[in-house]
Scaffold this active site. Structure first.
Site, mmCIF file in Angstrom:
data_model
loop_
_atom_site.group_PDB
_atom_site.id
_atom_site.type_symbol
_atom_site.label_atom_id
_atom_site.label_comp_id
_atom_site.label_asym_id
_atom_site.label_seq_id
_atom_site.Cartn_x
_atom_site.Cartn_y
_atom_site.Cartn_z
ATOM 1 N N SER A 199 0.823 -1.208 0.000
ATOM 2 C CA SER A 199 0.000 0.000 0.000
ATOM 3 C C SER A 199 0.861 1.263 0.000
ATOM 4 O O SER A 199 0.445 2.314 -0.480
ATOM 5 C CB SER A 199 -0.870 0.032 1.255
ATOM 6 O OG SER A 199 -2.151 -0.379 0.977
ATOM 7 N N GLY A 229 1.998 1.218 5.989
ATOM 8 C CA GLY A 229 2.716 1.733 4.812
ATOM 9 C C GLY A 229 2.532 3.240 4.612
ATOM 10 O O GLY A 229 3.500 3.964 4.358
ATOM 11 N N ASP A 245 -5.963 2.273 14.018
ATOM 12 C CA ASP A 245 -6.273 0.927 13.500
ATOM 13 C C ASP A 245 -6.220 -0.052 14.655
ATOM 14 O O ASP A 245 -5.314 0.049 15.497
ATOM 15 C CB ASP A 245 -5.262 0.518 12.406
ATOM 16 C CG ASP A 245 -5.801 -0.589 11.501
ATOM 17 O OD1 ASP A 245 -6.257 -1.619 12.032
ATOM 18 O OD2 ASP A 245 -5.771 -0.411 10.272
ATOM 19 N N ASP A 265 -11.596 2.657 16.635
ATOM 20 C CA ASP A 265 -12.442 2.505 15.455
ATOM 21 C C ASP A 265 -12.378 3.816 14.655
ATOM 22 O O ASP A 265 -12.727 4.878 15.171
ATOM 23 C CB ASP A 265 -13.883 2.216 15.909
ATOM 24 C CG ASP A 265 -14.814 1.997 14.734
ATOM 25 O OD1 ASP A 265 -14.407 2.265 13.579
ATOM 26 O OD2 ASP A 265 -15.956 1.565 14.970
ATOM 27 N N LYS A 313 -12.566 1.383 -2.178
ATOM 28 C CA LYS A 313 -12.550 0.058 -2.828
ATOM 29 C C LYS A 313 -13.854 -0.114 -3.607
ATOM 30 O O LYS A 313 -14.933 0.035 -3.028
ATOM 31 C CB LYS A 313 -12.429 -1.056 -1.785
ATOM 32 C CG LYS A 313 -11.486 -0.753 -0.616
ATOM 33 C CD LYS A 313 -10.030 -0.715 -0.997
ATOM 34 C CE LYS A 313 -9.163 -0.176 0.134
ATOM 35 N NZ LYS A 313 -7.766 0.027 -0.198
HETATM 36 C C1 LIG Z 1 -5.836 -1.844 3.260
HETATM 37 S S1 LIG Z 1 -5.460 -1.878 4.941
HETATM 38 C C2 LIG Z 1 -4.579 -0.377 5.141
HETATM 39 C C3 LIG Z 1 -3.180 -0.471 4.636
HETATM 40 C C4 LIG Z 1 -2.380 0.759 5.013
HETATM 41 N N1 LIG Z 1 -2.792 1.933 4.291
HETATM 42 C C5 LIG Z 1 -0.920 0.530 4.777
HETATM 43 O O1 LIG Z 1 -0.325 1.296 4.024
HETATM 44 O O2 LIG Z 1 -0.337 -0.404 5.358
HETATM 45 C C6 LIG Z 1 -6.976 -1.534 5.708
HETATM 46 C C7 LIG Z 1 -6.913 -1.393 7.205
HETATM 47 O O3 LIG Z 1 -8.149 -0.864 7.655
HETATM 48 C C8 LIG Z 1 -8.351 -1.328 8.958
HETATM 49 N N2 LIG Z 1 -9.749 -1.105 9.358
HETATM 50 C C9 LIG Z 1 -10.875 -1.629 8.823
HETATM 51 N N3 LIG Z 1 -11.950 -1.154 9.491
HETATM 52 C C10 LIG Z 1 -11.473 -0.309 10.440
HETATM 53 C C11 LIG Z 1 -12.090 0.509 11.417
HETATM 54 N N4 LIG Z 1 -13.410 0.534 11.570
HETATM 55 N N5 LIG Z 1 -11.307 1.260 12.208
HETATM 56 C C12 LIG Z 1 -9.956 1.227 12.078
HETATM 57 N N6 LIG Z 1 -9.327 0.482 11.158
HETATM 58 C C13 LIG Z 1 -10.082 -0.280 10.361
HETATM 59 C C14 LIG Z 1 -7.951 -2.788 8.900
HETATM 60 O O4 LIG Z 1 -7.614 -3.250 10.196
HETATM 61 C C15 LIG Z 1 -6.748 -2.726 7.960
HETATM 62 O O5 LIG Z 1 -5.554 -2.690 8.709
#
Ligand SMILES: C[S@@+](CC[C@H](N)C(=O)[O-])C[C@H]1O[C@@H](n2cnc3c(N)ncnc32)[C@H](O)[C@@H]1O
Length: 361
Positions: A199, A229, A245, A265, A313
């Site tokens: 990412s 990332g 997160d 959250d 997405k």
């Molecule tokens: C695609 S990943 C993010 C990758 C990140 N941008 C990186 O560069 O590593 C999506 C993230 O969203 C988090 N996520 C999903 N729902 C969430 C929420 N309600 N609150 C916080 N984080 C959440 C997941 O735990 C996951 O780590």
């Protein structure tokens, strides 16, 4: 015009052109779509008589191209060259290129871009062969011009078409060649060994589209940050990052002195009263309307950030219907961040990246 895109997404580019801009595609292949110049016939001219310039695209067509989300590079008024051999193709492209240079003085570096679908096995070798043969032909006639050639697509989004030589192989014996191209800003980025996720490449690419990256001392709120990332990318530039997160940070983001990790959250998080982040990052794997309603709308409307990189997405929704909503006059982006750039990045999969500046109250 010949418009390139990420291979596998040409059907979406065709739909974007038709449904959002009323422009039908004439034909398409892996990683490319061809549209007619406005008012022109659908056929692309074969190599014109020496010295004949390609027909210019209309300003409306160029304006439309500048708004495309799935487009990566738009070749303006390309000619079509056909041939069976490397030398035959190179000779025809050289004829066009040298003729087009007759009334032009080239004093600065110019982009010399050669592309084609990676899916066609062996095409890469053919492209390099023709590129090399063309280079030799140009060197013989105009060595100074040849020396100024650069193989990189200019960084950022071009406000107007960029002049150079743009060559796209639709197949082994079928090539589109243009002197001008509109650069939409996508680029393959270099990885960093400490970056904890792929990412990372997306946010690095997004900076190039926005024309700005986090600076030392700026503040970033990263929603959906793990494994880190995006947070790492900002922190390594000296920005201070609040990473939200429930998942763990890893690699270069873990225990980084510039990153504060909160297991919260993202949908419930709001900045303390009076706090404005320089950047909002948002990369949540969630239904995009949920993100739009509960994160994008409040953050932009209440001015909780100055600028943003947001990734939506579209795997579970219709991407073109989503785009129509994002570009509608009443959307949060149109109302609060009117210059927002929306792109399907080189490093994006079934997702869109939006970058922009929030209108200050
Ligand atoms: C695609 S990943 C993010 C990758 C990140 N941008 C990186 O560069 O590593 C999506 C993230 O969203 C988090 N996520 C999903 N729902 C969430 C929420 N309600 N609150 C916080 N984080 C959440 C997941 O735990 C996951 O780590």
């Amino acid at each position: 015009m010949l418009i390139t895109c990420q291979a596998g997404f040409e059907a979406l580019l065709v739909r974007e052109l038709a449904e959002l801009h009323g422009t039908p595609a004439v034909e398409h292949g892996p990683g490319w779509v061809r549209i007619a110049a406005a008012g022109a016939e659908s056929a692309v001219p074969a190599v014109p008589a020496a010295g004949a310039p390609p027909s210019a695209a209309t300003p409306e067509r160029l304006r439309m191209c500048s708004q495309l989300v799935f487009a990566h590079l738009t070749l303006v008024s390309p000619i079509e060259v056909r041939g069976d051999s490397v030398n035959g193709l190179a000779a025809r492209i050289a004829e066009f290129f040298l003729a087009s240079l007759r009334n032009e003085r080239i004093e600065v570096a110019w982009p010399n871009i050669w592309q084609g679908p990676a899916e066609l096995v062996g095409l890469g070798r053919r492209i390099s062969g023709v590129e090399h043969a063309l280079g030799e032909l140009v060197k013989k006639k105009l060595s100074r011009v040849a020396r100024l050639a650069r193989a990189e697509v200019p960084r950022g989004v071009s406000a107007a078409p960029v002049r150079g030589l743009f060559v796209f192989f639709a197949d082994f014996g079928r090539v589109f060649v243009a002197r001008e191209a509109f650069v939409h800003g996508q680029q393959r980025m270099a990885d960093d060994d400490l970056a904890p996720s792929r990412s990372y490449l997306k946010v690095e690419e997004a900076y190039a589209v926005l024309g700005r990256e986090p600076q030392a001392g700026e503040t970033v709120c990263d929603l959906g940050a793990a494994p880190g990332g995006w947070s790492y990318s900002a922190a390594k530039r000296g920005a201070r990052v609040l990473a939200i997160d429930n998942g763990p940070l890893k690699g270069g983001a873990l225990d980084h002195p510039q990153i504060e990790h909160r297991r919260e959250d993202a949908f419930r998080f709001a900045p303390e009263s009076g706090v404005v982040f320089d950047w909002l990052f948002c990369d949540l794997v969630e239904e995009p309307h949920h993100v739009l309603q509960h994160i994008v709308e409040p953050w932009l409307a209440r001015g909780w950030c100055r600028r943003f990189v947001i990734n939506l997405k579209f795997g579970r929704v219709d991407a073109i219907a989503l785009l129509r909503e994002l570009q509608a006059p009443g959307s949060a982006f149109s109302l609060h961040a009117p210059g927002t750039a929306m792109r399907h990045l080189y490093h994006d999969r079934e997702e869109l990246t939006l970058v922009g500046d929030v209108r200050q109250a």
